[in-house]
Enzyme design. Structure first.
Site, mmCIF file in Angstrom:
data_model
loop_
_atom_site.group_PDB
_atom_site.id
_atom_site.type_symbol
_atom_site.label_atom_id
_atom_site.label_comp_id
_atom_site.label_asym_id
_atom_site.label_seq_id
_atom_site.Cartn_x
_atom_site.Cartn_y
_atom_site.Cartn_z
ATOM 1 N N LEU A 184 30.443 82.190 -34.974
ATOM 2 C CA LEU A 184 30.559 83.022 -33.770
ATOM 3 C C LEU A 184 29.933 84.402 -33.953
ATOM 4 O O LEU A 184 29.944 84.964 -35.043
ATOM 5 C CB LEU A 184 32.040 83.181 -33.409
ATOM 6 C CG LEU A 184 32.809 81.874 -33.180
ATOM 7 C CD1 LEU A 184 34.240 82.173 -32.754
ATOM 8 C CD2 LEU A 184 32.131 80.985 -32.149
ATOM 9 N N HIS A 207 29.596 85.091 -28.236
ATOM 10 C CA HIS A 207 30.751 84.200 -28.029
ATOM 11 C C HIS A 207 32.001 85.019 -27.693
ATOM 12 O O HIS A 207 32.794 84.634 -26.835
ATOM 13 C CB HIS A 207 31.061 83.406 -29.307
ATOM 14 C CG HIS A 207 30.001 82.427 -29.695
ATOM 15 N ND1 HIS A 207 29.195 82.608 -30.795
ATOM 16 C CD2 HIS A 207 29.632 81.251 -29.136
ATOM 17 C CE1 HIS A 207 28.377 81.572 -30.907
ATOM 18 N NE2 HIS A 207 28.608 80.741 -29.919
ATOM 19 N N LYS A 222 22.558 82.205 -21.649
ATOM 20 C CA LYS A 222 21.405 82.093 -22.555
ATOM 21 C C LYS A 222 20.949 80.635 -22.586
ATOM 22 O O LYS A 222 19.764 80.345 -22.595
ATOM 23 C CB LYS A 222 21.739 82.568 -23.970
ATOM 24 C CG LYS A 222 20.506 82.516 -24.861
ATOM 25 C CD LYS A 222 20.759 83.048 -26.211
ATOM 26 C CE LYS A 222 21.266 81.992 -27.163
ATOM 27 N NZ LYS A 222 20.323 80.898 -27.464
ATOM 28 N N SER A 246 23.501 81.929 -32.769
ATOM 29 C CA SER A 246 23.887 81.546 -34.135
ATOM 30 C C SER A 246 22.654 81.315 -34.994
ATOM 31 O O SER A 246 22.686 81.493 -36.207
ATOM 32 C CB SER A 246 24.721 80.269 -34.102
ATOM 33 O OG SER A 246 25.875 80.501 -33.326
#
Ligand code: PAF
Length: 278
Positions: free
Chosen positions: A29, A33, A146, A183
């Site tokens: 995360l 997030h 996104k 990520s």
């Protein structure tokens, strides 16, 4: 905050409470997030985040094995951000047998752009999201814009299957230099990290010039691809599409420009909604 690994335990923990607000994730995360958790917290009901790296949405050559598993760090960030329940099922909990029933989104939406570059990706996403919705039974689920195409596909799935959950699209969170948090940014070398914000700059350039006289859609897309290639990227696509279904735009349609490009070994995606059409 409770950390729960099984569906029966999750159901028992949520029984008798208002429908939860749900943030599905694959872990590792970042602040993006956590902003989804923040959005979820504005609703009544407990906030549930799931952490599950979903094998079904990775092609054999993709990064399933090296995708970072950082459960302890993720749980501590979720605790700090006010999450109530972390649902972190094992693979055998979510897929006790081969998942031969799978959900295919319509080809017109799922086989273009990301789906063209990553065949089967949205089938994997829809299948796991549907299973997670059945496990969590949320009133609302928050998805980051996104992943614009994923957000649209999940909205379509929920509408057509009459699932009793509201889908909320949350704005992309960016670093100060414009790079969308992801990520996968962690895979970038230092030099690549310096170069990475170009993707957003190129999309902003399209958004800025799209209203100008005399530059067509194809020209804007080609110019952006050329700039990326010149700086060492391998773009999969730069595409100006209508927001509603990512189809070819007609005059007056609200637009979004989406891009995916590889920088070294890392594939990044981004998008920008466009105020005026070219
Ligand atoms: O966006 C993601 O992280 C994943 O695609 C999701 C929605 C958690 C499904 O695995």
């Amino acid at each position: 905050m409770r950390i729960i690994h099984s569906i029966p335990e999750l159901r028992a923990a949520l029984r008798g409470q208002p429908a939860p607000s749900f943030v599905p994730t694959m872990g590792n995360l970042h602040a993006g997030h956590l902003s989804l958790i923040e959005t979820a917290r504005r609703r009544a009901g407990p906030v549930v985040a799931s952490i599950f790296v979903n094998r079904l949405q990775f092609a054999p050559h993709e990064d399933f094995d090296r995708y970072p598993r950082t459960l302890e760090r993720d749980c501590s960030a979720l605790l700090d951000s006010g999450c109530d329940v972390v649902f972190a099922p094992s693979e055998s909990e979510l897929y006790p047998e081969a998942q031969t029933y799978q959900l295919h989104a319509p080809s017109s939406l799922a086989d273009i752009l990301e789906g063209r570059s990553r065949p089967g990706f949205f089938t994997g996403v829809c299948t796991v999201v549907l299973k997670l919705f059945h496990a969590v039974q949320p009133g609302i689920a928050v998805f980051g814009k996104k992943d614009y195409q994923q957000w649209l596909i999940v909205k379509g799935m929920v509408a057509q299957l009459n699932l009793p959950v509201e889908i909320h699209g949350a704005e992309t969170v960016r670093d100060a230099d414009g790079l969308a948090l992801s990520s996968r940014n962690g895979y970038l070398s230092e030099a690549e990290r310096r170069e990475a914000p170009r993707l957003h700059r190129v999309l902003q350039g399209i958004a800025r010039d799209a209203g100008g006289a005399g530059i067509g859609r194809a020209q804007l897309e080609e110019r952006a691809m050329a700039e990326l290639i010149e700086h060492g990227w391998q773009p999969d696509y730069v595409a100006i599409r209508r927001r509603f279904d990512l189809g070819e735009p007609l005059p007056g349609d609200p637009l979004v420009v989406l891009a995916a490009a590889r920088l070294g070994g890392t594939r990044l995606i981004d998008n920008v909604e466009i105020a005026r059409g070219p």
